[in-house]
Scaffold this active site. Sequence first.
Site, mmCIF file in Angstrom:
data_model
loop_
_atom_site.group_PDB
_atom_site.id
_atom_site.type_symbol
_atom_site.label_atom_id
_atom_site.label_comp_id
_atom_site.label_asym_id
_atom_site.label_seq_id
_atom_site.Cartn_x
_atom_site.Cartn_y
_atom_site.Cartn_z
ATOM 1 N N LYS A 117 -3.946 -30.881 -25.282
ATOM 2 C CA LYS A 117 -4.063 -31.185 -26.238
ATOM 3 C C LYS A 117 -2.741 -31.078 -25.743
ATOM 4 O O LYS A 117 -1.980 -31.731 -27.162
ATOM 5 C CB LYS A 117 -3.485 -29.324 -26.521
ATOM 6 C CG LYS A 117 -5.353 -29.033 -27.359
ATOM 7 C CD LYS A 117 -5.327 -28.861 -28.166
ATOM 8 C CE LYS A 117 -7.031 -28.909 -29.306
ATOM 9 N NZ LYS A 117 -6.810 -27.653 -29.366
ATOM 10 N N LYS A 198 -17.029 -36.256 -28.909
ATOM 11 C CA LYS A 198 -17.663 -36.077 -29.402
ATOM 12 C C LYS A 198 -16.983 -35.104 -30.722
ATOM 13 O O LYS A 198 -16.325 -35.421 -31.661
ATOM 14 C CB LYS A 198 -17.452 -34.108 -28.701
ATOM 15 C CG LYS A 198 -16.126 -33.877 -28.710
ATOM 16 C CD LYS A 198 -16.004 -32.238 -28.245
ATOM 17 C CE LYS A 198 -15.587 -31.626 -28.304
ATOM 18 N NZ LYS A 198 -15.022 -30.573 -27.812
ATOM 19 N N LYS A 201 -12.876 -31.866 -35.282
ATOM 20 C CA LYS A 201 -11.801 -31.755 -36.240
ATOM 21 C C LYS A 201 -10.512 -32.549 -35.927
ATOM 22 O O LYS A 201 -10.300 -33.445 -37.109
ATOM 23 C CB LYS A 201 -11.032 -30.239 -36.250
ATOM 24 C CG LYS A 201 -12.167 -29.481 -36.851
ATOM 25 C CD LYS A 201 -11.406 -28.027 -36.714
ATOM 26 C CE LYS A 201 -12.391 -27.573 -35.764
ATOM 27 N NZ LYS A 201 -11.885 -25.604 -35.798
HETATM 28 P P1 AMP Z 1 -12.936 -25.915 -32.071
HETATM 29 O O1 AMP Z 1 -13.822 -26.292 -32.831
HETATM 30 O O2 AMP Z 1 -12.793 -26.135 -31.165
HETATM 31 O O3 AMP Z 1 -12.433 -24.812 -32.263
HETATM 32 O O4 AMP Z 1 -15.052 -25.256 -30.926
HETATM 33 C C1 AMP Z 1 -14.880 -23.576 -31.908
HETATM 34 C C2 AMP Z 1 -16.805 -24.270 -31.132
HETATM 35 O O5 AMP Z 1 -17.499 -25.582 -31.272
HETATM 36 C C3 AMP Z 1 -16.308 -23.347 -29.436
HETATM 37 O O6 AMP Z 1 -17.566 -23.120 -29.275
HETATM 38 C C4 AMP Z 1 -17.020 -25.290 -28.904
HETATM 39 O O7 AMP Z 1 -17.254 -25.041 -28.123
HETATM 40 C C5 AMP Z 1 -17.440 -25.819 -29.921
HETATM 41 N N1 AMP Z 1 -18.179 -26.809 -30.334
HETATM 42 C C6 AMP Z 1 -16.777 -27.557 -31.124
HETATM 43 N N2 AMP Z 1 -17.105 -29.404 -31.349
HETATM 44 C C7 AMP Z 1 -17.895 -29.826 -30.540
HETATM 45 C C8 AMP Z 1 -19.539 -30.763 -30.678
HETATM 46 N N3 AMP Z 1 -18.863 -31.751 -31.483
HETATM 47 N N4 AMP Z 1 -20.729 -30.255 -30.112
HETATM 48 C C9 AMP Z 1 -21.296 -29.089 -29.666
HETATM 49 N N5 AMP Z 1 -20.344 -27.632 -29.550
HETATM 50 C C10 AMP Z 1 -18.740 -27.871 -30.480
#
Ligand code: AMP
Length: 333
Positions: A117, A198, A201
């Site tokens: 980040k 991966k 957002k």
């Molecule tokens: P975030 O979008 O980074 O706030 O992630 C929220 C939750 O979603 C966390 O537990 C991440 O580990 C999971 N997560 C985010 N992106 C992925 C992805 N592409 N595949 C699997 N899990 C994800």
Amino acid sequence: MAEQQNKKRIFSGIQPSGDIHLGNWLGAIKNWVALQDAYICVYCVVDYHAITIPSQAAELHTRIHNACLDLLACGIDPEKSKLVVQSHVPQHTELAWILACFTSLGDLERMTQFKDKAAQHAQYVSAGLFTYPILQAADIAIYRADAIPVGEDQLQHLELAREIVRRFNNRVGRDILPEAKDIVTKGARVMGLDGASKMSKSKNNYIGITEEKDAIWAKLAPAKTDERRKRKSDPGNPEDCTLWSYHTLFTESEADRDWVRAGCVSAGIGCVECKRCLLENIDRALSPIRERRREYAADPARVEAIIREAAAWCRDEAEITMRDVRAALGVRA
Ligand code: AMP
Ligand code: TRP
């Protein structure tokens, strides 16, 4: 009620940083929903984490509301779980300051999410971005959570959270804060539509869980497939195709999966047919989510009441922890 008392506690959080996508859903939130019967669950929209990078008030406000709607739509059940917004419980940030005094700079510097980040926002890296994992440790400890369901990318933060709590307990000479286990959703790392990283957002390579069928098609239609399939007559290898990885997640019928796989390796079907089949299956999985979201979105007072009730419960629980923590430190007896 007695059963309720014996239940272990789950906590997890998600940033209100944009649409919740298939990666979040399969990597984390589906698991959150599944755990609701066996545990006392607190699921948190972590808005104070979201301001570690620049944000606009009006936009953040909308995103917090949308994140709550999305979680309810995914099946977080307010009868069973607490759906809370982090800033509604000031004890999170109070404990974060205290835990900051039990965290070493070296540990924070190792965090790969910080490094990623900081590189993305190189023009201004806030101290808040650096201390982000401390607030995360406080989120967990404030509810004395036993287990934390997350995707694999959060394991490093959870290990640090345990380390911080251990140091706190050691210094005050009592086990005041528990060390929480992780519950990792294994193998659910969802790739992005670009096939390069991966689903995320910030990378705009995602399908949102509330997107309508035509919007999903607008993203699937141009998505990259196995590069060997330049023409329909070229056979491909499903293992080298992101869309096949989606079939393994969304295409429940074995016959459909066999049809897609065999059609790909023999060039019997083209990528468009493969994508159309996938579209139907993703759309079927998301349709009840969209339906529930419409119901909640039509009743803002109900959503407001759910969030308010959860925050009141959470403040009481958090205050129980803080009383012990303050006493152990010798402040505000
Ligand atoms: P975030 O979008 O980074 O706030 O992630 C929220 C939750 O979603 C966390 O537990 C991440 O580990 C999971 N997560 C985010 N992106 C992925 C992805 N592409 N595949 C699997 N899990 C994800
Ligand atoms: N850092 C997590 C993420 O990016 C979100 C989060 C904040 C969290 N606090 C938490 C996850 C506590 C689990 C427990 O996904």
